[in-house]
Design an enzyme around this catalytic site. Sequence first.
Site, mmCIF file in Angstrom:
data_model
loop_
_atom_site.group_PDB
_atom_site.id
_atom_site.type_symbol
_atom_site.label_atom_id
_atom_site.label_comp_id
_atom_site.label_asym_id
_atom_site.label_seq_id
_atom_site.Cartn_x
_atom_site.Cartn_y
_atom_site.Cartn_z
ATOM 1 N N THR A 14 0.798 -1.288 -0.125
ATOM 2 C CA THR A 14 -0.017 -0.034 -0.030
ATOM 3 C C THR A 14 0.794 1.317 -0.020
ATOM 4 O OG1 THR A 14 -1.745 -1.220 0.972
ATOM 5 C CG2 THR A 14 -1.701 1.168 1.364
ATOM 6 N N VAL A 15 1.918 1.467 0.957
ATOM 7 C CA VAL A 15 2.632 2.522 0.948
ATOM 8 C C VAL A 15 3.726 2.806 -0.181
ATOM 9 C CG1 VAL A 15 4.101 3.883 2.451
ATOM 10 C CG2 VAL A 15 2.305 2.520 3.392
ATOM 11 N N LYS A 107 8.328 1.059 11.730
ATOM 12 C CA LYS A 107 8.575 1.296 13.217
ATOM 13 C C LYS A 107 9.070 0.361 13.856
ATOM 14 C CE LYS A 107 4.084 1.827 12.661
ATOM 15 N NZ LYS A 107 3.797 0.784 11.671
ATOM 16 N N GLU A 131 9.897 9.502 9.141
ATOM 17 C CA GLU A 131 8.798 10.286 9.323
ATOM 18 C C GLU A 131 7.400 9.198 9.242
ATOM 19 O OE1 GLU A 131 6.798 12.696 11.282
ATOM 20 O OE2 GLU A 131 8.375 14.200 10.395
ATOM 21 N N GLY A 189 -9.959 -4.750 6.564
ATOM 22 C CA GLY A 189 -8.266 -4.816 6.241
ATOM 23 C C GLY A 189 -7.634 -3.772 7.340
ATOM 24 N N ASP A 203 2.008 -2.141 18.257
ATOM 25 C CA ASP A 203 2.175 -1.157 17.125
ATOM 26 C C ASP A 203 2.330 0.160 17.563
ATOM 27 O OD1 ASP A 203 1.919 -0.241 14.024
ATOM 28 O OD2 ASP A 203 0.455 0.809 15.394
ATOM 29 N N LYS A 207 5.620 3.166 18.175
ATOM 30 C CA LYS A 207 5.760 4.591 17.834
ATOM 31 C C LYS A 207 6.183 5.480 19.178
ATOM 32 C CE LYS A 207 2.051 3.581 14.549
ATOM 33 N NZ LYS A 207 0.660 3.636 14.338
ATOM 34 N N GLY A 304 -2.644 4.570 5.976
ATOM 35 C CA GLY A 304 -3.342 4.687 4.677
ATOM 36 C C GLY A 304 -2.507 4.959 3.490
#
Length: 428
Positions: A14-15, A107, A131, A189, A203, A207, A304
């Site tokens: 996706t990214v 991360k 970032e 998803g 997760d 961070k 996203g």
Amino acid sequence: MTDTLRLGIAGLGTVGVGVVKIIQRQADLLTARTGRRIEITAVSARSRDKDRGVNTAKYAWEDDPVALAVRDDIDMFVELMGGSDGPAKAATEAAIAAGKDVVTANKALLALHGQELAMAAEARNVALRYEAAVAGGIPVIKALTEGLAGNEITRVAGVMNGTCNYILTQMDATGQGYNALFEECGRLGYLEADPNLDVGGIDAGHKLALLAAIAFGTRVDFDAVVLQGIQSITLQDIRRAGDMGYKIKLLGLAQMTGRGLEQRMTPCLVPASSPLGQLEGGTNMIVLEGDSVGQIVLRGAGAGEGPTASAVLSDICDIARGIRLPTFGRPAAQLKAAPPASAASPAPYYLRLTLKDKPGALAKVATVLGDNGISIDRMRQYDHPDQDVPVLIVTHVTARPSLDAALAALPATGVVEGEPVALRIEDV
């Protein structure tokens, strides 16, 4: 520095696809903003033939991301594969050793290996930027390392996992229980391949560990983050907390105290009227507090394709402009290992108890709390058709060890049914 910045991108999920789209669509804008042409030279992913909705045919292909990382015709390695070890770690190490700048959204890799990777990058005089690893499109790393560089940071807090915030706010809005919304997130998803990374707070804990290292000039120490997920939060807790003027959030908090560095990612109550209390759906929010600036609030999409790819491009553009900063805001060799806080800072707590309908039950509970130095701020008892009576208590500020001692003593009163629920209240 050449006129063209040549990228090798590992990972076309996706990214990765989002990054390719932005570079293809905004090539002229990126050149105007950086003074250099940004081009993709080569890519790597698990499957070469998969239809990703973007044309990658003109890029060289490498099956092995490590081979991609050391190609002579790339200047920067963009790692978007994920995973704390394995190919992501091997390829990142290889790129640094080969003198390539690295941009990553990983991360977990940095939370577990950030210090050693930062040392290696700074020894080779290459950039390691991330970032996109924290809070998606929110520029919180840049805020800490650049915008707030003149501040001593006193506290970092926030909602850093959109899936958890979606579940908690949908429980409140729809009246559905945790299990039903967990299954819905799976269908949509929203969950990681290992769902516990999301709902277990891992997760978000990754961070928080990265933000704490930047904010307080310490080595990344994910093992010191106190983690508690949202699996035990019930619709009853959501509704009863609302009755008392609060919302429940999976809240990260880091602050340096006299007892050491406190890092927690746990469900907490926040005032319903606060910015965090009003945060809905999958949005993230980070609250930063500095000695000069006071409190600032950053809000935006935490995941996203577009938001996370946007954050990747911000790092790529900075490097294209020649901006080079230490990985964690100061030289890695100067980062010190901070002792973990021996206990959480004192705070008010929300307690949910189920009491047997017996004379003097509340008095016995109050006595146990008082014997452990805990005073009651507010209390609410609910009518119930059964013999058991739900009771909510909000305490005044108290130390967690005192609260734990009281909770351990409650069963001996003979008036408490089941396990009490205790959630910290944060005024953020």
